[in-house]
Design a protein around this motif. Structure first.
Motif, short mmCIF file in Angstrom:
data_model
loop_
_atom_site.label_atom_id
_atom_site.label_comp_id
_atom_site.label_asym_id
_atom_site.label_seq_id
_atom_site.Cartn_x
_atom_site.Cartn_y
_atom_site.Cartn_z
N ILE A 135 -0.74 -5.23 -17.79
CA ILE A 135 0.32 -4.62 -18.51
C ILE A 135 -0.19 -4.64 -20.05
CG2 ILE A 135 2.55 -4.90 -19.41
CD1 ILE A 135 3.27 -6.07 -16.51
N LYS A 138 -3.14 -2.18 -20.67
CA LYS A 138 -2.72 -0.73 -20.49
C LYS A 138 -2.19 -0.34 -21.78
CE LYS A 138 -1.99 0.08 -15.63
NZ LYS A 138 -2.64 1.13 -15.52
N GLN A 139 -0.97 -1.00 -22.77
CA GLN A 139 -0.60 -0.77 -23.63
C GLN A 139 -1.67 -0.72 -24.91
OE1 GLN A 139 2.71 0.23 -23.91
NE2 GLN A 139 2.73 0.03 -21.80
N GLU A 144 -4.92 8.04 -21.57
CA GLU A 144 -4.14 8.77 -20.58
C GLU A 144 -4.81 9.07 -19.22
OE1 GLU A 144 -1.11 10.28 -21.30
OE2 GLU A 144 -1.35 9.45 -23.47
N GLU A 155 1.23 9.52 -11.23
CA GLU A 155 1.61 8.22 -11.82
C GLU A 155 1.63 8.80 -13.42
OE1 GLU A 155 1.91 5.32 -10.87
OE2 GLU A 155 0.87 5.18 -9.11
N HIS A 156 2.72 8.03 -14.37
CA HIS A 156 3.02 8.26 -15.56
C HIS A 156 2.81 7.38 -16.62
CE1 HIS A 156 4.74 11.87 -13.81
NE2 HIS A 156 5.64 11.11 -12.69
N ASN A 157 2.30 6.30 -16.31
CA ASN A 157 2.20 5.06 -17.29
C ASN A 157 0.38 5.38 -17.76
OD1 ASN A 157 0.91 4.30 -14.87
ND2 ASN A 157 1.72 2.23 -15.34
N TYR A 158 0.07 4.39 -18.61
CA TYR A 158 -1.39 4.34 -18.88
C TYR A 158 -2.32 4.21 -17.85
CZ TYR A 158 0.45 4.87 -23.68
OH TYR A 158 0.96 5.34 -24.87
#
Length: 246
Positions: A135, A138-139, A144, A155-158
């Motif tokens: 987590i 990724k942040q 992208e 999927e929509h997160n990093y």
């Protein structure tokens, strides 16, 4: 008669040199017998993965394209078939939220229920820490996801590093280290050797990760699990299952 002492001194020096080499060889062999497992584990399981992750992370941080990402993704997409779609969607689901995560929880709970507190602590730290590390990474990198085609399971997160790759590899490394001194070593190794690449490839097939995301996930997961193992088991001086339950 004068050269005789010189010849004698040369012979003594050669003899002493041979003894020194033999002693050094015996010392080296004893060191490898005693610490060979630890040295191999540190090199293969910690240093090499950290180097691999650092190389990939540097490229991502500098926002540079990685040469093998797009060609491998295009190859994976070229395999697309309806039957493959269902199979890889299933593998992707099992590879994290619907398979790996419940198994992680069950594994830690089972070890604690059996009063294997050191094994349970190792598993909990390795598995839980890996999830938190993913987590945070990724942040930090905020990469992208690929957009070469419309995914059937978007999927929509990093993207970097892959949570599926990290989760499956973390579980695999944890199980392998826990089972290494048992009769389950080779079955676990064989199952994980098939499962982890399948999960990784499923993410490429679905077009939601770059290959570099997968490699980074595998690398950092391996390094993390080995680091936790070395801490919990005192630099590999202890081994799982060797201590009696309290």
């Amino acid at each position: 008669m004068a050269p005789a002492p010189q010849a004698s001194e040369s012979s003594v020096a050669a003899h002493e040199g041979g003894d020194t080499l033999q002693q050094e060889a015996r010392f080296g062999a004893a060191l490898l017998r005693r610490h060979g497992w630890l040295l191999l584990l540190v090199f293969i399981g910690l240093l090499m993965p950290l180097w691999g992750f650092a190389e990939l992370a540097d490229e991502i941080h500098e926002q540079e394209a990685i040469v093998f990402d797009v060609p491998i993704l295009e190859y994976a997409h070229g395999l697309a078939r309806e039957g493959y779609d269902k199979f890889f969607v299933l593998i992707s689901r099992i590879g994290y939220l619907h398979g790996v995560v419940p198994f992680d929880i069950a594994l830690v709970a089972a070890l604690i229920a059996r009063r294997r507190f050191r094994e349970g602590s190792f598993a909990a730290l390795a598995l839980g820490g890996s999830a938190l590390l993913n987590i945070a990474a990724k942040q930090f990198f905020a990469r992208e996801r690929p957009s070469l085609w419309e995914s059937i399971a978007p999927e929509h997160n990093y993207s970097f590093p892959s949570g599926h790759a990290m989760g499956s590899m973390t579980l695999a490394a944890t199980l392998i280290l826990l089972s290494w001194n048992t009769r389950w070593r080779w079955p676990v190794l064989a199952i994980m050797a098939a499962f982890v690449p399948l999960v990784g490839f499923s993410r490429l097939y679905l077009g939601v990760h770059f290959p570099s995301d997968i490699l980074a996930g595998w690398s950092v997961a391996t390094a993390w699990v080995v680091a936790v193992y070395l801490i919990v088991y005192r630099g590999a001086q202890l081994r799982p299952w060797t201590l009696k339950r309290p």
